[in-house]
Design a protein around this motif. Structure first.
Motif, PDB file in Angstrom:
ATOM      1  N   ARG A  13       0.835  -1.207   0.000  1.00 17.43           N
ATOM      2  CA  ARG A  13       0.000   0.000   0.000  1.00 17.43           C
ATOM      3  C   ARG A  13       0.867   1.252   0.000  1.00 17.43           C
ATOM      4  O   ARG A  13       2.040   1.207   0.382  1.00 17.43           O
ATOM      5  N   CYS A  39      -0.130   8.722  -8.822  1.00 17.59           N
ATOM      6  CA  CYS A  39      -0.836   7.845  -9.762  1.00 17.59           C
ATOM      7  C   CYS A  39       0.151   7.100 -10.651  1.00 17.59           C
ATOM      8  O   CYS A  39      -0.008   5.895 -10.900  1.00 17.59           O
ATOM      9  N   LEU A  42       1.572   4.261  -8.725  1.00 13.36           N
ATOM     10  CA  LEU A  42       0.642   3.156  -8.494  1.00 13.36           C
ATOM     11  C   LEU A  42       0.233   2.453  -9.782  1.00 13.36           C
ATOM     12  O   LEU A  42      -0.185   1.296  -9.740  1.00 13.36           O
ATOM     13  N   LEU A  48      -2.423  -0.804  -3.032  1.00 17.16           N
ATOM     14  CA  LEU A  48      -3.567  -0.134  -2.442  1.00 17.16           C
ATOM     15  C   LEU A  48      -3.190   1.302  -2.082  1.00 17.16           C
ATOM     16  O   LEU A  48      -2.017   1.601  -1.824  1.00 17.16           O
ATOM     17  N   LEU A  49      -4.191   2.176  -2.059  1.00 12.72           N
ATOM     18  CA  LEU A  49      -3.955   3.583  -1.733  1.00 12.72           C
ATOM     19  C   LEU A  49      -4.795   3.990  -0.532  1.00 12.72           C
ATOM     20  O   LEU A  49      -5.996   3.740  -0.491  1.00 12.72           O
ATOM     21  N   LEU A  51      -5.677   7.528   1.355  1.00 12.63           N
ATOM     22  CA  LEU A  51      -5.596   8.974   1.160  1.00 12.63           C
ATOM     23  C   LEU A  51      -6.238   9.667   2.343  1.00 12.63           C
ATOM     24  O   LEU A  51      -7.389   9.366   2.707  1.00 12.63           O
ATOM     25  N   ILE A  87      -7.335   8.821 -10.497  1.00 12.87           N
ATOM     26  CA  ILE A  87      -7.384   8.166  -9.177  1.00 12.87           C
ATOM     27  C   ILE A  87      -8.471   7.100  -9.163  1.00 12.87           C
ATOM     28  O   ILE A  87      -8.271   5.995  -8.652  1.00 12.87           O
ATOM     29  N   SER A  94      -8.786   2.148  -3.566  1.00  7.89           N
ATOM     30  CA  SER A  94      -8.344   3.286  -2.757  1.00  7.89           C
ATOM     31  C   SER A  94      -9.325   3.498  -1.616  1.00  7.89           C
ATOM     32  O   SER A  94     -10.531   3.271  -1.759  1.00  7.89           O
ATOM     33  N   CYS A 113     -12.525   8.103  -4.686  1.00  6.45           N
ATOM     34  CA  CYS A 113     -11.950   6.924  -4.035  1.00  6.45           C
ATOM     35  C   CYS A 113     -13.010   5.820  -3.953  1.00  6.45           C
ATOM     36  O   CYS A 113     -14.207   6.077  -4.014  1.00  6.45           O
TER      37      CYS A 113
END
Length: 244
Positions: A13, A39, A42, A48-49, A51, A87, A94, A113
């Motif tokens: 992540r 971006c 990734l 995984l993100l 935020l 995104i 995300s 997201c």
């Protein structure tokens, strides 16, 4: 990664913190550029993100001083919308962890997201018409998809702000947690995702986000997964656990 973000990379992540607390993490040109860099990271190495925002605010909107100077050409470039679309299309899911305000462009970033968690102080809103513009970076259709057209009209046309409880009731957020537990809970959600097959997550997200009815897309994605060794290994382990 730069002057507006704190970026921490892990094996499974990437954690990104919007870090302009003096400006309530307003989204300016520098932040947009740095989020594009995230971006790129990734897309090259799917992870995984997570935020979130620093200082008790997710993002209080776009940078109005910059926004005031934009004209027709900048609008047609879709400066914010292209980023938020990117995104939304990231290969793996995300999670937005939202404390305090998520307004204007900040709300649209959260809408982009896949999953949103909030504290009790979270507030979502799109006050753009009061500034003579519209919420043109996804709110006009993402919010309707997430919370329904009636709620979207109340927010986008009626100027309604949604507190955490309302956002939960309308399905905009998955859960409300204490501020001190927000990141821990977000990581628990990511832990559950990380335990799944990356290929299955990627294809599930693609199918979920595909427009319209798509039984053929379901079949094609499943055909890819049915041939994977990961699928065989996971199902074998499941069956062996049932026997024990």
């Amino acid at each position: 990664m730069g002057e507006t973000l704190e970026v921490t990379e892990h094996a499974d992540r990437v954690v990104v913190t919007l870090n302009r607390p003096a400006a309530r993490n307003a989204i300016n040109a520098a932040m947009i550029a740095e989020l594009h860099d995230v971006c790129t990271l990734l897309e090259r190495q799917p992870r995984l993100l997570l935020l979130t925002g620093a200082g008790g605010t997710f993002a209080g909107g776009a940078d109005i001083a910059e926004l005031r100077e934009r004209g027709r050409n900048e609008a047609l470039q879709g400066i914010n919308s292209r980023l938020f679309d990117r995104i939304a299309r990231l290969p793996l899911p995300s999670v937005a962890a939202i404390d305090g305000y998520a307004l204007g462009g900040g709300a649209e970033l959260a809408y982009a997201c896949d999953i949103r968690l909030a504290t009790s102080s979270a507030v979502f809103g799109n006050p753009e018409p009061g500034l003579g513009i519209l919420a043109a970076a996804g709110a006009c259709w993402r919010l309707a998809e997430l919370a329904g057209k009636s709620v979207a009209k109340q927010v986008l046309l009626g100027g309604r702000r949604l507190g955490a409880e309302e956002a939960l009731r309308f399905g905009l957020v998955a859960d409300i947690v204490a501020p001190e537990a927000l990141l821990d809970e977000a990581h628990r959600v990511l832990d559950r995702m990380a335990a799944s097959s990356q290929a299955a997550l990627r294809l599930t997200k693609l199918v979920l986000d595909a427009p319209g009815a798509h039984p053929v897309a379901d079949d094609l994605a499943q055909a890819v997964l049915f041939e994977s060794e990961d699928k065989r290994d996971r199902m074998t382990r499941f069956l062996e656990r049932r026997k024990s």
